[in-house]
Structure formats: structure tokens, C-alpha cells
Scaffold this motif. Sequence first.
Motif, PDB file in Angstrom:
ATOM      1  N   TYR A  65       0.843  -1.190   0.000  1.00 47.05           N
ATOM      2  CA  TYR A  65       0.000   0.000   0.000  1.00 47.05           C
ATOM      3  C   TYR A  65       0.883   1.246   0.000  1.00 47.05           C
ATOM      4  N   SER A  66       0.281   2.376  -0.327  1.00 48.66           N
ATOM      5  CA  SER A  66       1.011   3.641  -0.393  1.00 48.66           C
ATOM      6  C   SER A  66       0.404   4.642   0.583  1.00 48.66           C
ATOM      7  N   TYR A  67       1.246   5.556   1.036  1.00 48.31           N
ATOM      8  CA  TYR A  67       0.773   6.599   1.945  1.00 48.31           C
ATOM      9  C   TYR A  67       1.677   7.821   1.865  1.00 48.31           C
ATOM     10  N   VAL A  68       1.142   8.937   2.364  1.00 44.17           N
ATOM     11  CA  VAL A  68       1.869  10.202   2.434  1.00 44.17           C
ATOM     12  C   VAL A  68       1.990  10.566   3.908  1.00 44.17           C
ATOM     13  N   VAL A  69       3.179  11.001   4.311  1.00 44.10           N
ATOM     14  CA  VAL A  69       3.423  11.423   5.691  1.00 44.10           C
ATOM     15  C   VAL A  69       3.762  12.908   5.678  1.00 44.10           C
ATOM     16  N   LEU A  70       3.076  13.668   6.525  1.00 45.67           N
ATOM     17  CA  LEU A  70       3.362  15.096   6.682  1.00 45.67           C
ATOM     18  C   LEU A  70       3.904  15.325   8.087  1.00 45.67           C
ATOM     19  N   ASP A  71       5.106  15.828   8.157  1.00 45.33           N
ATOM     20  CA  ASP A  71       5.751  16.132   9.431  1.00 45.33           C
ATOM     21  C   ASP A  71       5.951  17.643   9.501  1.00 45.33           C
ATOM     22  N   PHE A  72       4.948  18.334  10.029  1.00 44.62           N
ATOM     23  CA  PHE A  72       5.006  19.793  10.086  1.00 44.62           C
ATOM     24  C   PHE A  72       6.034  20.273  11.109  1.00 44.62           C
ATOM     25  N   TRP A  87      11.788  11.577   1.324  1.00 49.55           N
ATOM     26  CA  TRP A  87      11.301  12.791   1.963  1.00 49.55           C
ATOM     27  C   TRP A  87      11.663  14.007   1.123  1.00 49.55           C
ATOM     28  N   GLU A  88      10.836  15.035   1.215  1.00 51.43           N
ATOM     29  CA  GLU A  88      11.151  16.327   0.613  1.00 51.43           C
ATOM     30  C   GLU A  88      10.743  17.428   1.587  1.00 51.43           C
ATOM     31  N   ARG A  89      11.396  18.574   1.462  1.00 49.81           N
ATOM     32  CA  ARG A  89      11.125  19.692   2.361  1.00 49.81           C
ATOM     33  C   ARG A  89       9.763  20.291   2.084  1.00 49.81           C
ATOM     34  N   LEU A  90       9.068  20.627   3.149  1.00 54.17           N
ATOM     35  CA  LEU A  90       7.827  21.385   3.037  1.00 54.17           C
ATOM     36  C   LEU A  90       8.170  22.867   3.069  1.00 54.17           C
ATOM     37  N   PRO A  91       7.592  23.649   2.177  1.00 54.98           N
ATOM     38  CA  PRO A  91       7.832  25.094   2.256  1.00 54.98           C
ATOM     39  C   PRO A  91       7.030  25.687   3.420  1.00 54.98           C
ATOM     40  N   SER A  92       7.390  26.861   3.839  1.00 53.15           N
ATOM     41  CA  SER A  92       6.556  27.537   4.839  1.00 53.15           C
ATOM     42  C   SER A  92       5.227  27.870   4.157  1.00 53.15           C
ATOM     43  N   ALA A  93       4.148  27.737   4.901  1.00 49.88           N
ATOM     44  CA  ALA A  93       2.828  27.877   4.284  1.00 49.88           C
ATOM     45  C   ALA A  93       1.965  28.843   5.069  1.00 49.88           C
ATOM     46  N   ASN A  94       1.094  29.547   4.341  1.00 52.27           N
ATOM     47  CA  ASN A  94       0.113  30.434   4.960  1.00 52.27           C
ATOM     48  C   ASN A  94      -1.137  29.671   5.362  1.00 52.27           C
ATOM     49  N   MET A 107      -3.565  21.532  -1.437  1.00 52.74           N
ATOM     50  CA  MET A 107      -2.291  22.223  -1.611  1.00 52.74           C
ATOM     51  C   MET A 107      -1.996  23.132  -0.433  1.00 52.74           C
ATOM     52  N   LEU A 108      -0.723  23.473  -0.300  1.00 54.05           N
ATOM     53  CA  LEU A 108      -0.300  24.478   0.666  1.00 54.05           C
ATOM     54  C   LEU A 108      -0.047  25.778  -0.077  1.00 54.05           C
ATOM     55  N   SER A 109      -0.503  26.879   0.499  1.00 50.01           N
ATOM     56  CA  SER A 109      -0.254  28.190  -0.078  1.00 50.01           C
ATOM     57  C   SER A 109       1.121  28.662   0.382  1.00 50.01           C
ATOM     58  N   VAL A 110       2.006  28.919  -0.577  1.00 45.89           N
ATOM     59  CA  VAL A 110       3.377  29.329  -0.277  1.00 45.89           C
ATOM     60  C   VAL A 110       3.457  30.846  -0.343  1.00 45.89           C
ATOM     61  N   PRO A 111       3.979  31.504   0.711  1.00 48.63           N
ATOM     62  CA  PRO A 111       4.071  32.970   0.686  1.00 48.63           C
ATOM     63  C   PRO A 111       5.023  33.465  -0.398  1.00 48.63           C
ATOM     64  N   ASP A 112       4.717  34.601  -0.959  1.00 49.73           N
ATOM     65  CA  ASP A 112       5.530  35.253  -1.999  1.00 49.73           C
ATOM     66  C   ASP A 112       5.722  34.368  -3.226  1.00 49.73           C
ATOM     67  N   GLY A 125       1.399  26.898  -5.652  1.00 49.18           N
ATOM     68  CA  GLY A 125       1.153  26.217  -4.396  1.00 49.18           C
ATOM     69  C   GLY A 125       1.982  24.943  -4.347  1.00 49.18           C
ATOM     70  N   PHE A 126       2.026  24.319  -3.191  1.00 48.09           N
ATOM     71  CA  PHE A 126       2.751  23.069  -2.999  1.00 48.09           C
ATOM     72  C   PHE A 126       1.730  21.952  -2.918  1.00 48.09           C
ATOM     73  N   LEU A 127       1.738  21.061  -3.899  1.00 45.19           N
ATOM     74  CA  LEU A 127       0.755  19.988  -3.983  1.00 45.19           C
ATOM     75  C   LEU A 127       1.021  18.932  -2.920  1.00 45.19           C
ATOM     76  N   ILE A 128       0.008  18.648  -2.138  1.00 42.43           N
ATOM     77  CA  ILE A 128       0.092  17.595  -1.132  1.00 42.43           C
ATOM     78  C   ILE A 128      -0.514  16.310  -1.670  1.00 42.43           C
ATOM     79  N   LEU A 129      -1.721  16.392  -2.229  1.00 40.64           N
ATOM     80  CA  LEU A 129      -2.456  15.190  -2.591  1.00 40.64           C
ATOM     81  C   LEU A 129      -3.508  15.481  -3.648  1.00 40.64           C
ATOM     82  N   LYS A 130      -3.788  14.477  -4.488  1.00 40.13           N
ATOM     83  CA  LYS A 130      -4.903  14.527  -5.438  1.00 40.13           C
ATOM     84  C   LYS A 130      -5.933  13.501  -4.989  1.00 40.13           C
ATOM     85  N   VAL A 131      -7.196  13.921  -4.895  1.00 39.54           N
ATOM     86  CA  VAL A 131      -8.266  13.052  -4.407  1.00 39.54           C
ATOM     87  C   VAL A 131      -9.422  13.112  -5.405  1.00 39.54           C
TER      88      VAL A 131
END
Length: 155
Positions: A48-55, A75-82, A114-119, A123-129
Motif C-alpha cells: 500500500y502507499s501513503y503520504v506522511v506530513l511532518d510539520f 522525503w522532501e522539504r515542506l515550504p513555509s505555508a500560509n 495544496m499548501l499556499s506558499v508565501p511570496d 502552491g505546494f501539492l500535497i495530494l490529489k483526491v
Amino acid sequence: MLKIPLPRSQKYILGAFIFASFLYAFINREPAFGIPLLLLAVAVATTYSYVVLDFANGYKGEFTCLFGLIPLGGWERLPSANHVFLKRFSEVAQEEISDSGVYQTVRHQRYLIMLSVPDSRDGFLILKVLNLNKARKIAHKISLAGALELKDYTQ
């Protein structure tokens, strides 16, 4: 840390077909052919597949878990998000519906979390549903885990 399981595809059908092949080999007393088929059927059925978010540490991971035990991915870096936002994405495509060459126009629709990235305009895509209710539940969980505001643009 938030773990979001991804929907399973048609792997059950493939696993059932491989298991039926194993049964055929087992009945015909061919263990050299049957045992690898059994291992392959178990691997397909338990993957199975999954996504992990470590804020807390600022990472997003996408993993495929083999045999339900061995995670493979990165893993990939999460940008700062609004904020977290949910938006509808649809595309129109022409698909052939039979061998006669008849085409039909089909609208494929999915929802992007998605996450809204400042400036940034991107956006940063998290998931498609595919399902709106599931997309809203997942987006709500993400906004709670990241302590971010949720904006729903699907209405």
C-alpha cells in the motif's frame, strides 16, 4: 506527524489472479513455480502507499510499503505555508469508446489539496483526491496537524 493512506488501485484483482495461478501450480504439484507465485501474490495484496506530513520538522514523505512492513520512498522539504487550500481541477479529454474509432468527450475531475506558499504564485501539492467528501476530510486533518487555516475553493 500525519499519515494519510492513499486509495488502493485494482491490485486486489491482480493479486487474486496471481493467487489463482499459485493454486493451479499447487494442485499440479509444481512447487518451483507455485512458491514464487504465492510470494508475489502476498506482496501485491499487502502493498500500500501513503503520504506522511511532518510539520514539526518540515518534511513530506511519499512511501510505498511492501509486504505491509518495508517502507520505500523519500522525503522532501515542506515550504513555509500560509494556509491549506482545496481546489477543483478538471480536464476534458477525448477517449475512444470502442474499436470502431468512435470518440467520446469525457471530463475528468479531481480535487487538489495544496499548501499556499508565501511570496509565490505556485502552491505546494500535497495530494490529489477523486471524491470531494474525502478531500474535505483529508484537508481538514492536514489543517489541524499543521495548525493552518483551511480555504475551500470547491463551492
